[in-house]
Scaffold this motif. Structure first.
Motif, PDB file in Angstrom:
ATOM      1  N   ALA A 107      -5.708   4.949   4.784  1.00 34.90           N
ATOM      2  CA  ALA A 107      -6.754   4.327   5.601  1.00 34.90           C
ATOM      3  C   ALA A 107      -6.503   2.830   5.754  1.00 34.90           C
ATOM      4  O   ALA A 107      -6.681   2.264   6.825  1.00 34.90           O
ATOM      5  N   VAL A 108      -6.057   2.186   4.690  1.00 33.76           N
ATOM      6  CA  VAL A 108      -5.833   0.742   4.779  1.00 33.76           C
ATOM      7  C   VAL A 108      -4.591   0.420   5.585  1.00 33.76           C
ATOM      8  O   VAL A 108      -4.527  -0.588   6.274  1.00 33.76           O
ATOM      9  N   TYR A 109      -3.590   1.267   5.477  1.00 32.52           N
ATOM     10  CA  TYR A 109      -2.328   0.969   6.156  1.00 32.52           C
ATOM     11  C   TYR A 109      -1.797   2.254   6.774  1.00 32.52           C
ATOM     12  O   TYR A 109      -0.993   2.965   6.182  1.00 32.52           O
ATOM     13  N   PRO A 110      -2.252   2.569   7.973  1.00 30.36           N
ATOM     14  CA  PRO A 110      -1.996   3.895   8.534  1.00 30.36           C
ATOM     15  C   PRO A 110      -0.697   4.040   9.313  1.00 30.36           C
ATOM     16  O   PRO A 110      -0.388   5.150   9.747  1.00 30.36           O
ATOM     17  N   GLU A 111       0.038   2.976   9.519  1.00 26.10           N
ATOM     18  CA  GLU A 111       1.260   3.128  10.318  1.00 26.10           C
ATOM     19  C   GLU A 111       2.171   1.939  10.040  1.00 26.10           C
ATOM     20  O   GLU A 111       1.732   0.914   9.532  1.00 26.10           O
ATOM     21  N   TYR A 140       0.795  -1.234   0.000  1.00 28.98           N
ATOM     22  CA  TYR A 140       0.000   0.000   0.000  1.00 28.98           C
ATOM     23  C   TYR A 140       0.825   1.280   0.000  1.00 28.98           C
ATOM     24  O   TYR A 140       0.280   2.357  -0.143  1.00 28.98           O
ATOM     25  N   LEU A 180       4.093  -1.353  10.575  1.00 25.56           N
ATOM     26  CA  LEU A 180       3.930  -2.558  11.388  1.00 25.56           C
ATOM     27  C   LEU A 180       5.210  -3.374  11.263  1.00 25.56           C
ATOM     28  O   LEU A 180       5.725  -3.567  10.166  1.00 25.56           O
TER      29      LEU A 180
END
Ligand SMILES: Nc1nc2c(c(=O)[nH]1)N[C@H]1C(S)=C(S)[C@@H](COP(=O)(O)OP(=O)(O)OC[C@H]3O[C@@H](n4cnc5c(=O)[nH]c(N)nc54)[C@H](O)[C@@H]3O)O[C@H]1N2
Ligand SMILES: Nc1nc2c(c(=O)[nH]1)N[C@H]1C(S)=C(S)[C@@H](COP(=O)(O)OP(=O)(O)OC[C@H]3O[C@@H](n4cnc5c(=O)[nH]c(N)nc54)[C@H](O)[C@@H]3O)O[C@H]1N2
Ligand SMILES: Cc1cc2nc3c(=O)[nH]c(=O)nc-3n(C[C@H](O)[C@H](O)[C@H](O)COP(=O)(O)O)c2cc1C
Ligand code: SF4
Ligand code: SF4
Ligand code: SF4
Ligand code: SF4
Ligand code: SF4
Ligand code: FES
Ligand code: FES
Ligand SMILES: [Mo]
Lengths: 168, 955, 555
Positions: free
Chosen positions: B840-844, B824, B846
């Motif tokens: 929105a799908v991948y906000p930070e 993303y 990981l």
């Protein structure tokens, strides 16, 4: 941020409860894990657990290397498979023409009255689930009701109460 | 060929083709809905019924194979009535809750409805919830669904993801995602293929809703990755209101990935730079930079002021410290034309070879390695060729489905539809590894990071022992085999297993698969290149493909997947310190003479040095040491993307003068003195060269915001001003800086670059597909390299030994960190963090950590972890997953500040290619107390019941 | 082999089981044990014994005394009086009337009724279905042995072709031709798939065959495999048929153990094996391509044809999908020859046919008679006439995918050719016989409900058309008819028939057509007058009340 959560959870789906794993393992041991085994495997798991909970579908999907959509689509296509929990006893009423013309409708009415259920419903005490079925090949003794695996033929409306009483 | 008659017209068709396809090929349109030329025929809608002589009932043309002598009628009154009946049945439960609001253009379904004089009935009760899925890109409204199953087939046959399926049966049949969950929980990658193929708008682009129908569509090339997908920007009132597939796109057809289809909104982000900015100090007093830290406040100014300032400063530094005190960073995000200009600016006007770009961080080792063994360093075959001809594919160190998603999807299809055998060698259980499963005849090897030479040597050892090598090929086309043989003798499987951690039996199986299914194509990317042994890794793969005789053949080849949309082009254009455009070495006297003539100035310049310039990974550290005094950076974000960014910050801080030409005030802007507003891909014309060496057009769709100007125009303007400021005049045929348009620029490129000699915008507009080398105006291009002989003549084997990574785990830093990307986001994320849906799908960030390690460090669910290396630390949320093995963690560099893995990475370089070893460093990890509110358990489960572990295997 | 003085058979088909056969069997067993007769008396629970109203049956040989219906409490008397003392128990004997002409050899022996001609049911009721020895003693596996050791595959194929055998699964396609197409097709492998999905309402012939003579099916598949060059067979068996599944499973195990399945059969190099695959409840899986999809582990959605399964079937390989009853004809044909076989039935429809009798008649069940018999003959001879003195109003032939025919057609010979001429479908051989109290509208409504429920949903006409037709009929039956309903049904029937992808949708048109063609007046009475002449529909009780939608109408 639901979507992000989805991504995060991707790596580790919740482990299936042991009874589910056991049911799937037994089914796969019997029928194999080839694509063609999907329906027999689901049937076996359904028989053992009474229905196919999401964890069972996920486990079957994993074991057979098959997309969830395919497993689910199959589970929802065949009437002997259920993704909803069912009552202890499954009451199947044959609603086809041969049973219908020999008095099926009146037996159906009696059955619904006695159970107080609409088709697809499960009684509050979890005792019965009522569904209709297509002909099960016992038309020579119609009208027919199948409870669990037992076929009851030549039924009349007045026999219904007593018949149900036999299933606790 | 089969002959038949359709509507009285004699037609020849391929055996096995459907009547519908045969008709279509001959310009006869048979109404159809469920059929699509890209998808397997389904035969569900029954709109395509035709009359066939001798048939009792009208069959569906889409599923009816042509037969000799068949006589078909496609338009009769009875058929019209039948189609009308079908459409009426489909309309009976169709509810378009959005009509008649100015939605997008008429759908395919509604076009047929109108054609047959029908309309959607009024007052039908909706059967399903409208907007039923939380996916930020895809709007689901099954009240419009006609059950054509194109979405199901698109997701299966194009994307290979099998998200959509059908549930229930009969009248109750409906389309569901996964086990009737939300799309993202059903492993949807939001590629939008299902939307693209949906003929009714039941699946629709969420981001486009309410923005009105497109006024025009502009076909251009995606700005993100090197796959080079073409797409149509839908434009209305000078805004991109959506992206749609262009079925004629040569690389990707209808397929796109989530970034290409839905990641365009950064273009209109309010933070776009619209006006030149300079630091206040530059306009005041003596123009001396304020002491201590910050460069002071920005002042918005006009182009003249900004560019003149740049010219004055650069000239001053050049005069004071020499041209080699200036470094120029070109940009793999920019066009060929722009990169050519950067190279020309540096070499001709500044007078330095200090020009480089992010290829250094990326495939520098590929380019160097392949040049050593074959004579040229690029992907040798094309994806289409590999899809059609390969019998095996070996992916090593490429997370293809996330980083080159459209190729990833294509490789899935190669496995599913052509039975290609796939071997994946990657320390992580990446998505594509699912398709390398034994059930498909493939295998996933999980080697330790940094052990690729040992792995490949081990495989070659087995191949040689088994006699699976291509002796005749080696004999005829290669040299240096003996050396290799000698070295390989030292890599018996047991040793290879010990170094790599891959069990011996898996080594045997993998060797057999890749050796015995020929042709076999190798794909690689950063897992191979970003090591201190990057060049060695590449040479090993070069060895492997010669050993098996897989070079110069269809379906084989070495296929490094280039990362940025135009990193191939930037390299081709000479945005490298050692080569002029077209890889003409600066050390080659003839090349220098050629460019000195082409770029000749009336004062006898340019002076072209005999030695290569400095690389990115040298320029920045040297800036820290005061040796490099000025940097002109085009479209790069080193503060986030270079290794060991804490050090990078110190270096940039120390640099006297930095010009940054950007579209956003990026993290790097903090260190810039001048910020020039360039334009994004959608706002300019030019060409990008994809990883397959295919040159493609980028076309302007909207005008730039504010005063932003196309990058080529800015560089050219700067060039003209530099000439004028120094009082120099062009003398050579390609020496001038007056360009009317990028097409003219390409003509200049073609004139000086033999491999681009036949490339022109005109040819590309005409639809020619050009893979370089394109040796002349009539040359068709070269899809496959090294046919018959290698660029360097004989291919050269290199005997390579395993060397460990620079930094290995120890007691203090016991874990290995490897890094990479997620689907993303894009590198430093300046663009994708400004794309609403992607964020929105991948906000930070990981960080992936194995369950065993999670237990060991007392990590509980999605908690925050602190990761520390000798160089810095990062804080990010953890995702506990067996995608990584115990002892290994994986993070990305898409978010700034504490969330960036580049706080930790090591700037250890490959001695030849100067590429940093991003892929291995030693770290320590600990759980941080005080959990984040998002870690509520249940939620994750609800969203993702099937998860990654349910493979999207065969269908 | 041990011999017994007496052989006692208890009918163990599901009907009998549903009526207590298991308990009867157990009581007999314990009584025999009590009396110490185990060494002299053999007791067996068998499959179908013949159509009769007197279930469960207990038949005792060699006397051929038939008791029925027998209650568990009667067991003691039977053992005590008949088996121990030799006096048949008069009061428990099944009345001649109820027995009809079922058990061919039995009735022939008694000489009372016209014999059925039993080719397929020859062993049904005479042997222990769970004993391979029994089967072999009754000519079992002789045909397979002869074919494998004495004939080439081509000769077997020619013999089947010459017999004129036509598929009994509904469509009547010549079986020999089907096998030849598979034999000629190119493929890495070939398959014989037995279609045992039998879900056609009113049809249970295949079940009885499998329950009472499972080895016959196994043998037939092996012969068919030999003829076409297939080495693997699948039996796709309805999920509900648990007993048939269990018996077939046992038969396959026994055959494998006896080397009658597996590699190198009869010392030849031909090998064949059979696998069982249970369905999970979907009528459409009887359609051969849906069946193949299901076997491959998918939703049972019919494929587009061509290509037909004979060239691209299971896993894309040439496949013969053959009905159970059809297959059962093959061993007798191989054993006795095509000429012998052609002495039964009519020239265009040779052989015998199994029919299931049900509805408002005195005797229901399964019969095997030659092709060409008329409905009137069936009703009077085998069904012992209409129940309660009623008269024939209509019959529904061939299950739901057959035809609703008026009484006026009862003298038409039942064979493929004659039925086809009248546009009537013979289908599976189900004969649902209905008297004056049956409403044609109501019956067709129930049929459409079936189609609606069983449509796979793949193609538009059937998915939406069956729903719409059912809704119209439900409305008409509730008194909510519109003047244009007949036209709407006609249109829907046309779309269903012309545009559907498979037989389900196509045949769903038939009852709609039959209703409008043969029972138009009755339909009009519902719509225009708001009455149900037969008094079966809801509106007869509540004339002129609009439909009470929302109440599930069932039964
Ligand atoms: N979504 C998205 N796509 C991108 C980009 C992006 O930022 N975002 N960037 C683009 C660019 S510029 C590039 S260069 C490409 C990069 O594309 P890739 O190279 O595919 O991406 P990475 O995630 O860097 O790493 C690739 C894989 O290398 C594996 N790996 C780690 N260590 C080793 C090792 O020692 N040996 C081997 N064999 N494998 C190892 C990792 O597990 C990972 O799966 O992607 C391009 N595409
Ligand atoms: N830890 C770690 N670090 C890595 C890597 C890794 O695998 N691990 N991979 C490395 C690799 S392979 C690469 S390629 C680099 C990439 O490193 P960079 O090239 O620095 O990364 P991007 O974020 O793509 O930077 C592109 C910048 O250009 C701007 N831009 C976009 N379009 C245009 C345009 O048209 N004109 C102008 N003027 N500007 C534009 C964007 O806003 C963005 O800020 O990162 C490297 N860094
Ligand atoms: C909707 C539908 C249901 C069917 N059900 C059955 C069935 O239950 N059993 C069967 O043998 N054939 C059934 N058939 C016919 C099969 O498609 C196929 O023609 C048959 O199995 C071939 O065997 P035969 O040639 O021996 O008749 C059905 C066909 C349709 C269209
Ligand atoms: S679904 Fe039917 S009507 Fe639609 S294209 Fe396919 S065959 Fe033609
Ligand atoms: S967006 Fe792509 S991955 Fe998601 S469901 Fe649609 S086709 Fe499948
Ligand atoms: S959602 Fe669209 S593509 Fe999918 S079945 Fe419905 S109409 Fe067809
Ligand atoms: S695969 Fe690459 S080029 Fe294609 S749409 Fe995605 S990011 Fe763009
Ligand atoms: S006719 Fe009905 S059952 Fe047959 S394919 Fe179409 S929807 Fe499915
Ligand atoms: S119709 Fe009811 S069992 Fe056959
Ligand atoms: S297009 Fe042929 S059936 Fe849909
Ligand atoms: Mo890159």
């Amino acid at each position: 941020m639901r979507a992000a959560m989805a991504h995060r959870a991707n790596g580790h789906p919740p482990p299936a409860p042991p009874e589910v794993t056991a049911a799937v393992t037994a089914a796969v041991a019997e029928h194999g894990d080839a694509a063609g085994a999907l329906i027999p495997v689901l049937s076996a798991v359904n028989r053992r657990l009474g229905y196919l909970p999401p964890a069972a579908l996920a486990e079957v999907s994993r074991r057979l290397g098959m997309p969830a959509s395919r497993v689910y689509g199959v589970a929802r296509f065949y009437t002997l498979l259920s993704t909803e929990p069912r009552g202890r006893h499954l009451v199947q009423f044959c609603e086809n023409a041969p049973c219908h013309v020999v008095g099926g409708r009146r037996v159906w009415e009696a059955l619904r009255q006695a159970l107080g259920l609409a088709p697809g419903e499960t009684s509050a005490d979890g005792r019965f689930t009522l569904i209709t079925t297509s002909c099960i090949g016992a038309c020579a003794v119609g009208p027919v009701v199948v409870i669990d695996d037992e076929v009851h033929g030549n039924l009349t409306p007045d026999q219904v109460e007593a018949l149900l009483a036999r299933y606790a | 060929m089969i002959e038949l008659t359709i509507n009285g017209q004699a037609i020849r068709a391929q055996a096995g083709s459907s009547v519908l396809a045969a008709a279509r090929a001959n310009g006869i349109t048979i109404p159809s809905l469920c059929d699509h030329p890209d998808l397997k025929p389904y035969g569900g809608c029954r709109l395509c019924v035709v009359e066939v002589e001798g048939a009792r009932t009208p069959p569906a043309a889409c599923t009816l194979p042509v037969a000799p002598g068949m006589v078909v009628q496609t338009e009769t009154p009875a058929l019209a009535a039948a189609r009308q009946a079908v459409l009426e049945l489909l309309l009976a439960n169709y509810v378009d809750g959005d009509a008649p609001a100015a939605g997008p253009a008429e759908t395919e379904f509604m076009r047929w409805v109108r054609r047959y004089g029908l309309a959607a009935p009024a007052g039908v009760a909706p059967r399903y919830p409208v907007d039923a899925d939380p996916n930020p890109f895809i709007r689901v409204d099954m009240n419009k669904c006609i059950l054509c199953l194109r979405c199901v087939r698109a997701c299966a046959e194009v994307q290979g993801r099998f998200v959509w399926g059908t549930a229930e049966r009969g009248f109750d049949t409906r389309i569901v995602a996964g086990a009737d969950t939300a799309l993202l929980g059903a492993r949807c990658e939001s590629c939008g293929a299902c939307v693209a193929y949906c003929p009714t708008g039941a699946l629709d682009d969420k981001l486009s809703r309410g923005l009105g129908a497109a006024e025009r569509k502009v076909t251009t090339t995606c700005t993100y990755c090197g796959v080079g997908c073409q797409l149509d920007l839908n434009v209305r009132e000078n805004r991109i209101v959506g992206v749609t597939s262009n079925p004629a796109a040569p690389v990707n057809g209808m397929a796109l990935c989530v970034k290409g289809r839905y990641g365009y909104d950064f273009v209109h982000h309010p933070q776009r730079l619209t006006q030149p900015r300079v630091r206040g100090y530059l306009l005041e007093g003596d123009g001396r930079r304020p002491a201590g830290g910050s460069r002071g406040p920005w002042v918005e100014t006009d182009w003249d002021t900004a560019l003149n300032l740049v010219v004055r400063r650069l000239t001053a530094i050049k005069q004071a410290a020499g041209p080699d005190a200036i470094g120029v960073l070109a940009s793999a995000k920019c066009t060929n034309e722009e990169n050519y200009l950067m190279n020309k600016l540096a070499r001709q006007l500044i007078g330095t070879h200090n020009v480089d770009h992010c290829a250094r961080l990326c495939h520098a080792s590929t380019v160097a390695g392949l040049a050593m063994c074959y004579g040229s360093g690029a992907m040798s075959n094309t994806m289409a060729d590999i899809y059609a001809h390969a019998r095996a594919i070996f992916i090593i160190g490429s997370n293809t489905t996330e980083q080159h998603p459209v190729f990833g999807a294509r490789i899935r299809q190669a496995v599913l539809q052509r039975g290609v055998k796939l071997v994946v060698a990657d320390p992580r259980r990446i998505d594509i590894a699912e398709f390398a499963a034994p059930r498909f005849g493939g295998l996933h090897l999980r080697q330790r990071p940094g052990a690729d030479v040992a792995l490949v040597n081990g495989l070659m050892h087995i191949i040689l022992r088994a006699g699976w090598h291509d002796a005749a090929y080696i004999q005829a086309r290669c040299e240096g085999f003996q050396d290799l043989e000698t070295t390989l003798a030292h890599y018996p499987p047991a040793l290879a297993a010990e170094i790599t951690g891959v069990p011996v039996d898996q080594l045997h199986q993998a060797a057999e698969i890749i050796a015995r299914n020929k042709p076999m194509a190798v794909f690689w990317a950063m897992g191979i290149t970003q090591h201190t042994t990057g060049v060695f890794n590449v040479l090993s793969l070069g060895n492997l493909q010669m050993l098996l005789g897989n070079m110069g053949v269809p379906g084989g080849g070495v296929n490094p997947l280039r990362g940025q949309n135009n990193v191939q082009g930037a390299c081709d254009m000479g945005a490298l310190p050692n080569v002029f455009p077209g890889y003409q070495a600066v050390t080659d006297e003839k090349a220098r003479a050629k460019f000195a003539a082409a770029w000749a100035l009336h004062d006898g310049g340019p002076h072209l040095a005999e030695t290569p310039g400095l690389t990115v990974t040298e320029l920045i550290p040297l800036a820290g040491e005061g040796q490099i005094k000025a940097l002109y950076i085009l479209g790069e974000d080193p503060v986030l993307t270079d290794p060991d960014v804490n050090h990078v910050r110190r270096c940039l801080d120390a640099c006297d003068f930095i010009v940054l030409q950007e579209i956003f005030p990026s993290e790097t802007a903090e260190f810039a003195d001048v910020l020039l507003p360039g334009t994004a891909f959608a706002e300019k014309d030019g060409t990008f060269t994809n990883t397959e060496r295919r040159v493609q057009l980028a076309r302007q769709a909207v005008s730039p915001p504010g005063q932003a100007r196309p990058d080529w125009a800015i560089i050219a303007d700067l060039g003209r001003r530099l000439l004028a400021h120094e009082g120099r005049r062009p003398a050579g045929p390609q020496a001038g800086w007056d360009y009317a348009c990028p097409a003219q620029l390409m003509d200049e490129i073609a004139a000086v670059t033999p491999s681009y000699a036949g490339v022109s915008h005109e040819r590309l507009e005409r639809g020619d597909t050009l893979h370089w080398p394109v040796k002349g105006r009539d040359h068709p291009g070269t899809p496959i390299l090294h046919i018959g002989q290698f660029t360097r003549g004989l291919g050269k084997f290199f005997a390579i030994d395993h060397l460990p990574p620079k930094e290995l785990p120890d007691d203090e830093f016991p874990m290995v960190l490897t890094i990479g990307r997620v689907i993303y986001h894009w590198h430093g994320g300046e663009m994708t963090r400004r794309a609403e849906g992607l964020l929105a799908v991948y906000p930070e960030t990981l960080v992936e950590i194995n369950p065993e390690d999670a237990v060991r460090i007392g990590l509980n669910g999605a908690q925050t972890v602190r990761v520390t290396s000798r160089r810095g630390e990062m804080l990010a949320k953890a995702i506990v997953t067996d995608r990584v093995s115990p002892g290994l963690i994986f993070g990305n560099f898409h978010f700034p500040g504490a969330q960036n893995v580049n706080n930790l990475t090591i700037a250890a370089l490959d001695p030849i290619a100067k590429i940093p070893e991003y892929k291995v460093c030693a770290v320590r990890i600990e759980a941080v107390a005080g959990d984040s509110p998002e870690a509520a358990p249940g939620l994750a489960q609800a969203a993702a019941p099937a998860g990654r572990s349910a493979p999207g295997g065969a269908n | 082999m041990q011999t017994f003085r007496s052989l006692v058979l208890v009918s163990g088909d599901p009907r009998s089981l549903a009526l207590g056969a298991q308990a009867v069997f157990e009581q007999l067993q314990s009584a025999v044990r009590q009396r110490g007769l185990e060494a002299e008396v053999a007791l067996k629970l068998i499959g179908e014994a013949g159509p009769t109203a007197a279930l469960p049956l207990v038949i005792i040989y060699p006397e051929a005394v038939v008791y029925g219906p027998v209650a568990p409490a009667d067991a003691a008397d039977i053992v005590q009086q008949h088996l121990a003392m030799g006096h048949p128990v008069e009061r428990l004997q099944a009345p001649e009337r109820d027995l009809g002409g079922r058990l061919a050899w039995l009735s022939a022996r008694r000489g009372t009724l016209p014999a059925e001609q039993r080719i397929l049911l020859a062993r049904a009721g005479r042997i222990d279905p769970e004993s391979i020895e029994d089967y072999i003693l009754h000519d079992g596996y002789e045909a397979l042995g002869r074919a494998l050791t004495g004939q080439t595959p081509a000769e077997v194929l020619s013999q089947i072709e010459a017999s004129g055998l036509r598929g009994r699964g509904g469509a009547g396609f010549p079986t020999g031709r089907k096998l030849r197409l598979v034999a000629q097709a190119e493929g890495e492998e070939k398959y014989i798939v037995c279609n045992a999905d039998e879900s056609e309402p009113g049809t249970f012939k295949d079940r009885l065959l499998m329950e009472s003579d499972p080895h016959a099916l196994v043998e037939a598949m092996a012969i068919a495999g030999y003829a076409v060059g297939a080495h693997t067979g699948f039996v796709y068996i309805r999920g509900e048929y648990r007993l048939a599944y269990a018996r077939l499973e046992k038969a396959i195990q026994q055959a494998r153990a006896s080397r009658l399945l597996g590699p190198d059969l009869f010392g030849t190099r031909f090998g064949f094996d059979v696998h069982l695959h249970a369905g999970a409840g979907a009528y459409i899986c009887g359609e051969e391509t849906a069946l193949l999809e299901s076997l491959e582990g998918r939703r049972g959605e019919p494929r587009s044809r061509p290509p037909y399964p004979v060239t691209r079937g299971l896993w894309g390989q040439p496949t013969a999908v053959i009905n159970v009853e059809t297959l059962a004809n093959i061993p007798p044909i191989v054993r006795h020859g095509a000429a012998w076989y052609r002495t039964f039935g009519t020239p265009s429809s040779p052989g015998t046919k199994l029919y299931t009798l049900m509805g408002n008649v005195n005797v229901t069940g399964l019969i095997e008679v030659p092709m060409g018999i008329t409905l009137r003959e069936v009703i009077t001879i085998y069904a012992r006439g209409m129940k309660g003195g009623g008269h024939l109003k209509l019959a529904q032939t061939g299950g739901s995918s057959g035809s609703v025919i008026p009484a006026s057609l009862q003298d038409t010979p039942i064979d493929y050719a004659s039925f086809a001429r009248l546009g009537v479908a013979l289908g599976s051989g189900a004969l649902l016989i209905c008297d004056q109290d049956t409403c044609a509208v109501d019956l067709v409504r129930v049929l459409l409900r079936f189609f609606r429920h069983e449509s796979c949903g793949k193609c538009t006409p059937c998915r939406v058309g069956t729903e719409q037709a059912y809704q119209i009929l439900a409305r008409v039956a509730e008194g909510g008819g519109h003047p244009d309903d007949a036209a709407s049904l006609e249109r829907l029937a046309h779309s269903l028939e012309m545009l559907s992808n498979c037989g389900l949708g196509q045949t769903a048109a038939q009852p709609l057509r039959d209703l409008l063609r043969h029972f138009g007046a009755e339909f009009d009475a519902h719509v225009k007058l708001g009455v149900c002449p037969a008094g079966a529909c809801a509106l007869a009780r509540r004339p002129a009340v609009a439909g009470i939608l929302g109440v599930p109408i069932s039964g």
